[in-house]
Design an enzyme around this catalytic site. Structure first.
Site, PDB file in Angstrom:
ATOM      1  N   ASP A   4      -7.827  -5.289  -0.058  1.00 10.29           N
ATOM      2  CA  ASP A   4      -8.504  -6.336  -1.375  1.00 10.29           C
ATOM      3  C   ASP A   4      -8.111  -7.767  -0.882  1.00 10.29           C
ATOM      4  O   ASP A   4      -8.595  -8.587  -1.495  1.00 10.29           O
ATOM      5  CB  ASP A   4      -7.867  -5.815  -2.637  1.00 10.29           C
ATOM      6  CG  ASP A   4      -8.341  -4.542  -2.798  1.00 10.29           C
ATOM      7  OD1 ASP A   4      -9.548  -4.260  -2.651  1.00 10.29           O
ATOM      8  OD2 ASP A   4      -7.724  -3.696  -3.146  1.00 10.29           O
TER       9      ASP A   4
ATOM     10  N   HIS B 256       0.934  -1.192   0.204  1.00 13.70           N
ATOM     11  CA  HIS B 256       0.093   0.037   0.118  1.00 13.70           C
ATOM     12  C   HIS B 256       1.032   1.205  -0.062  1.00 13.70           C
ATOM     13  O   HIS B 256       2.044   1.204   0.497  1.00 13.70           O
ATOM     14  CB  HIS B 256      -0.752  -0.079   1.234  1.00 13.70           C
ATOM     15  CG  HIS B 256      -2.116   0.965   0.981  1.00 13.70           C
ATOM     16  ND1 HIS B 256      -1.978   2.406   1.194  1.00 13.70           N
ATOM     17  CD2 HIS B 256      -3.270   0.588   0.473  1.00 13.70           C
ATOM     18  CE1 HIS B 256      -3.186   2.903   1.098  1.00 13.70           C
ATOM     19  NE2 HIS B 256      -4.060   1.957   0.515  1.00 13.70           N
TER      20      HIS B 256
END
Ligand code: ACO
Length: 431
Positions: free
Chosen positions: A366, A309
């Site tokens: 996700d 991320h």
């Protein structure tokens, strides 16, 4: 002593003011630098650039903190639901019971799409991607309520609550209609008495002779999934919404652009890519170990999807919550999904591996969300659509900040030109 930052370019010093946020985040304000020095700042990918000041969401990526309007995500995940959280994100505070009732009523009353709009769906091929349909339809919403989409922010804000309710409610109906059409199934109309998530599941899975009734576990899981996606400050899609809004564009056009930005596999499309990755690992008889080696060496452009991320460098709090909810949901439904075992193995192997440790790569939101959606019965090509439904409140709140800012400027970054220097045109005969 001044608190300004001092920047020295060649022999000259420039004094740049500092901006401090409510959680102590600091920024060097470089807005006047070009006028003063002729230099711009360069930050491809905007990893070190604050593009706005915002009251909506706070993230501390080093400590794995995410808060909507000051409320920690784990508290909201435990005790709130999607509709209440959407209200919080859009209006800035938790609703009173009256405000909640009015908001829920306006979502219910705005659930149906215009009859003429339904014909638009018929023009798409059966296998059209639902994200393409979603962005086109959300943009088209303004055509059916032109008083909400004047591209004059002052006028659009006068009817903001109506536009926000339409966007949140109809994005879910559009998603369900596109799914039904792709399957050649009759459209199921929303039921006014059902709560938001149950209504969506009804429109997806009921048929004219058998009504789908969501179990409390499934309803709760969907609420949680949408709530965890509801906002995430200046990510790719939200920045896109703000960029489009900054030109004066209406709420529907701006959020439709956000849907397009979300589609790619490095952003919202990662939830589809994770399941495709887990399925191919399973089909190849790998437990994930071979895939991890390939992702580390970048063989065949492989990456461990659902990992890493831009902001979280410790853990993504949403991934922790959703990973736990995923196990609880599968247990309650009696589902054994081999992808969950592979995901757990990938996670524990990667978290011990120097490659991932050094680069601070952790599971993101996700990583487990696809397994939850699959258990609910959502088809793979709808995963990113679910993300878009969840993110709508965040996009709306960010659109509102841009539209309400009287000193707002159009977003217009600069560049460093690297093409040919000036040359003279040569006519065709002489080339
Ligand atoms: N698997 C393997 N290696 C990775 C991964 C990954 N998932 N993510 C990053 N890396 C490596 C890169 O190869 C790079 O290595 P290097 O320094 O040796 O060149 C290093 O880690 C830094 O990666 P960047 O791509 O520079 O990080 P960036 O912040 O630009 O990208 C992103 C973040 C796009 C999320 C990236 O981690 C990624 O592609 N992850 C997989 C896709 C994904 O899950 N996206 C969803 C993000 S969450 C969301 O949008 C809701």
């Amino acid at each position: 002593m001044s608190n300004d930052a001092i920047l020295k370019i060649k022999d000259k010093e420039y004094s740049l003011p500092m901006i401090v946020g409510s959680e102590g985040e600091t920024a060097v304000d470089a807005r006047k630098l070009r006028n003063q020095s002729g230099c711009i700042t360069y930050d491809e990918g905007y990893g070190n650039t604050g593009s706005c000041q915002s009251d909506v969401t706070y993230i501390d990526g080093e400590q794995g903190i995410l808060r909507y309007r000051g409320y920690p995500i784990d508290q909201l995940a435990l005790d709130s639901d999607f509709v209440e959280t959407a209200f919080l994100i859009i209006y800035g505070d938790l609703p009173t019971s009256e405000e909640r009732a009015v908001f829920a009523k306006s979502l219910n009353e705005n659930a149906s799409v215009h009859a003429r709009m339904l014909h638009l769906f018929e023009g798409y091929p059966r296998d059209a991607h639902p994200m393409a349909i979603l962005s086109a339809m959300v943009n088209s919403l303004g055509c059916y309520d032109p008083h909400l989409a004047t591209n004059d922010h002052k006028r659009d804000l006068e009817n903001f609550s109506e536009a926000a309710a339409i966007a949140i409610s109809k994005v879910r109906t559009i998603a369900a209609v596109s799914y039904r059409m792709s399957q050649g199934l009759p459209i199921i109309y929303p039921k006014i008495e059902l709560p938001y998530c149950d209504n969506f599941l009804h429109m997806m899975f009921s048929d004219p002779y058998r009504e789908y009734l969501a179990t409390p576990e499934v309803s709760r899981a969907l609420n949680l999934l949408l709530l965890l996606h509801a906002d995430h400050e200046q990510n790719c899609s939200t920045s896109t919404v703000r960029m489009v809004a900054s030109s004066g564009a209406n709420l529907f056009a701006s959020t439709a652009a956000g849907i397009c930005a979300l589609w790619g596999p490095l952003h919202g499309g990662a939830n589809m890519a994770v399941i495709q990755m887990l399925e191919s690992i399973h089909a190849e008889g790998d437990d994930g170990s071979r895939f991890i080696e390939a992702a580390k060496s970048g063989t065949g452009g492989k990456r461990l999807m659902g990992f890493g991320h831009r902001v979280y460098k410790n853990f993504d709090p949403r991934a922790k919550i959703i990973g736990k909810a995923c196990e609880e949901l599968l247990d309650s439904l009696g589902i054994e999904d081999p992808c969950l075992d592979i995901a757990r193995h990938l996670e524990s192997a990667a978290l011990k591996d120097d490659y991932f440790i050094e680069r601070k790569l952790y599971p993101n939101v996700d990583f487990y969300s696809g397994i939850v959606m699959r258990a609910i019965g959502i088809p793979l090509n709808m995963f990113t659509v679910m993300f878009a439904i969840g993110r709508m409140p965040g996009w709306i709140a960010n659109w509102k900040e841009v539209a309400s800012n009287p000193k707002g400027k159009i977003y217009r970054p600069r560049q460093i030109y690297t093409g040919p220097v000036k040359r003279d045109y040569v006519s065709m005969e002489k080339r």
